[in-house]
Design a protein around this motif. Sequence first.
Motif, short mmCIF file in Angstrom:
data_model
loop_
_atom_site.label_atom_id
_atom_site.label_comp_id
_atom_site.label_asym_id
_atom_site.label_seq_id
_atom_site.Cartn_x
_atom_site.Cartn_y
_atom_site.Cartn_z
N MET A 1 2.82 25.19 14.62
CA MET A 1 1.90 24.69 13.61
C MET A 1 1.86 23.17 13.68
SD MET A 1 1.63 25.19 9.54
CE MET A 1 0.59 26.57 9.85
N ILE A 2 0.70 22.65 13.46
CA ILE A 2 0.53 21.20 13.39
C ILE A 2 0.70 20.78 11.94
CG2 ILE A 2 -1.07 19.29 13.73
CD1 ILE A 2 -2.31 21.00 16.00
N ASN A 3 1.52 19.75 11.74
CA ASN A 3 1.79 19.19 10.42
C ASN A 3 1.35 17.74 10.40
OD1 ASN A 3 3.75 21.27 8.96
ND2 ASN A 3 4.23 21.25 11.13
N ILE A 4 0.54 17.39 9.44
CA ILE A 4 0.10 16.00 9.26
C ILE A 4 0.89 15.43 8.09
CG2 ILE A 4 -1.84 14.48 8.69
CD1 ILE A 4 -1.94 15.96 11.45
N VAL A 5 1.53 14.30 8.33
CA VAL A 5 2.35 13.64 7.30
C VAL A 5 1.69 12.30 6.97
CG1 VAL A 5 4.63 12.76 6.71
CG2 VAL A 5 4.41 14.72 8.28
N LEU A 6 1.32 12.14 5.70
CA LEU A 6 0.75 10.87 5.24
C LEU A 6 1.81 10.14 4.44
CD1 LEU A 6 -2.83 11.96 4.09
CD2 LEU A 6 -2.06 11.13 6.34
N TYR A 7 2.22 8.99 4.96
CA TYR A 7 3.23 8.16 4.31
C TYR A 7 2.53 7.20 3.35
CZ TYR A 7 7.17 4.92 3.93
OH TYR A 7 8.19 4.12 3.46
N CYS A 8 2.58 7.50 2.08
CA CYS A 8 2.06 6.63 1.01
C CYS A 8 0.58 6.27 1.20
CB CYS A 8 2.91 5.37 0.89
SG CYS A 8 4.67 5.69 0.70
N PRO A 9 -0.29 7.26 1.29
CA PRO A 9 -1.72 6.95 1.47
C PRO A 9 -2.27 6.20 0.26
CG PRO A 9 -1.44 9.26 0.91
CD PRO A 9 -0.06 8.69 1.13
N GLU A 10 -3.29 5.38 0.52
CA GLU A 10 -3.84 4.51 -0.52
C GLU A 10 -5.27 4.83 -0.92
OE1 GLU A 10 -1.51 0.44 0.69
OE2 GLU A 10 -3.16 1.10 1.98
N ILE A 11 -6.04 5.42 -0.02
CA ILE A 11 -7.48 5.58 -0.24
C ILE A 11 -7.82 7.06 -0.37
CG2 ILE A 11 -9.77 5.14 0.74
CD1 ILE A 11 -8.51 2.69 2.15
N PRO A 12 -8.33 7.48 -1.54
CA PRO A 12 -8.59 8.90 -1.76
C PRO A 12 -9.59 9.51 -0.79
CG PRO A 12 -9.53 7.59 -3.54
CD PRO A 12 -8.70 6.66 -2.70
N GLN A 13 -10.60 8.78 -0.39
CA GLN A 13 -11.59 9.33 0.54
C GLN A 13 -10.95 9.68 1.88
OE1 GLN A 13 -11.90 6.59 -1.28
NE2 GLN A 13 -13.92 6.45 -2.20
N ASN A 14 -10.04 8.84 2.36
CA ASN A 14 -9.35 9.16 3.62
C ASN A 14 -8.52 10.43 3.48
OD1 ASN A 14 -10.30 7.08 5.24
ND2 ASN A 14 -8.70 5.68 4.60
N THR A 15 -7.77 10.52 2.39
CA THR A 15 -6.94 11.71 2.19
C THR A 15 -7.82 12.95 2.03
OG1 THR A 15 -5.19 10.37 1.23
CG2 THR A 15 -5.11 12.72 0.78
N GLY A 16 -8.94 12.81 1.38
CA GLY A 16 -9.89 13.93 1.26
C GLY A 16 -10.41 14.37 2.62
N ASN A 17 -10.79 13.40 3.45
CA ASN A 17 -11.28 13.74 4.80
C ASN A 17 -10.18 14.37 5.64
OD1 ASN A 17 -13.86 12.78 4.30
ND2 ASN A 17 -13.40 10.73 5.04
N ILE A 18 -8.96 13.86 5.51
CA ILE A 18 -7.83 14.41 6.26
C ILE A 18 -7.53 15.84 5.78
CG2 ILE A 18 -5.33 14.18 6.64
CD1 ILE A 18 -5.91 11.05 6.52
N SER A 19 -7.63 16.07 4.48
CA SER A 19 -7.40 17.42 3.96
C SER A 19 -8.43 18.39 4.52
CB SER A 19 -7.40 17.42 2.43
OG SER A 19 -8.68 17.17 1.91
N ARG A 20 -9.65 17.94 4.68
CA ARG A 20 -10.69 18.79 5.27
C ARG A 20 -10.36 19.09 6.73
NH1 ARG A 20 -16.94 17.62 4.38
NH2 ARG A 20 -16.87 19.51 3.18
#
Length: 153
Positions: A1-20
């Motif tokens: 499985m591929i796991n994406i780890v976001l260390y202290c993200p700051e911008i909601p749009q980026n996290t939203g796009n990454i979640s997609r």
Amino acid sequence: MINIVLYCPEIPQNTGNISRTCAVTGARLHIIKPIGFEISDRTLKRAGLDYWSELDVTYYENYEEFLRQNENAELYFFSSHAKKSFAEVTYPDDVYLVFGRESVGLPRELVEANMERALRIPMRKTLRCLNLSNSVAIAVYEALRQQNFCGLE
């Protein structure tokens, strides 16, 4: 499985796009706090709204908690300070791709302590970096390519 780890993200749009990206590829998302926005922020949900229920996401209070809960994780750290290209690596099936804050990336000491697993995405020398969500997509699809896009059509 591929796991994406976001260390202290700051911008909601980026996290939203990454979640997609995680939802459509089957990757798990790990978010390490503190984060620069509320998870309920409408811009975060708007960026990945119709996929949010398909997302496998885990939150951690800090990096130490993440490490404790993922003891045997094979971590790869993405940084513009790394020497090795992300394309030079053969990723294991159960891989953790770690990305830092949009403004400053991963802590320098974390990258330096893990230089053998620190990776960069090649780009022009005169420019700082790619957008975080674009970087995550590039890395995820390279790992998927190496796995022959298993489970995807």
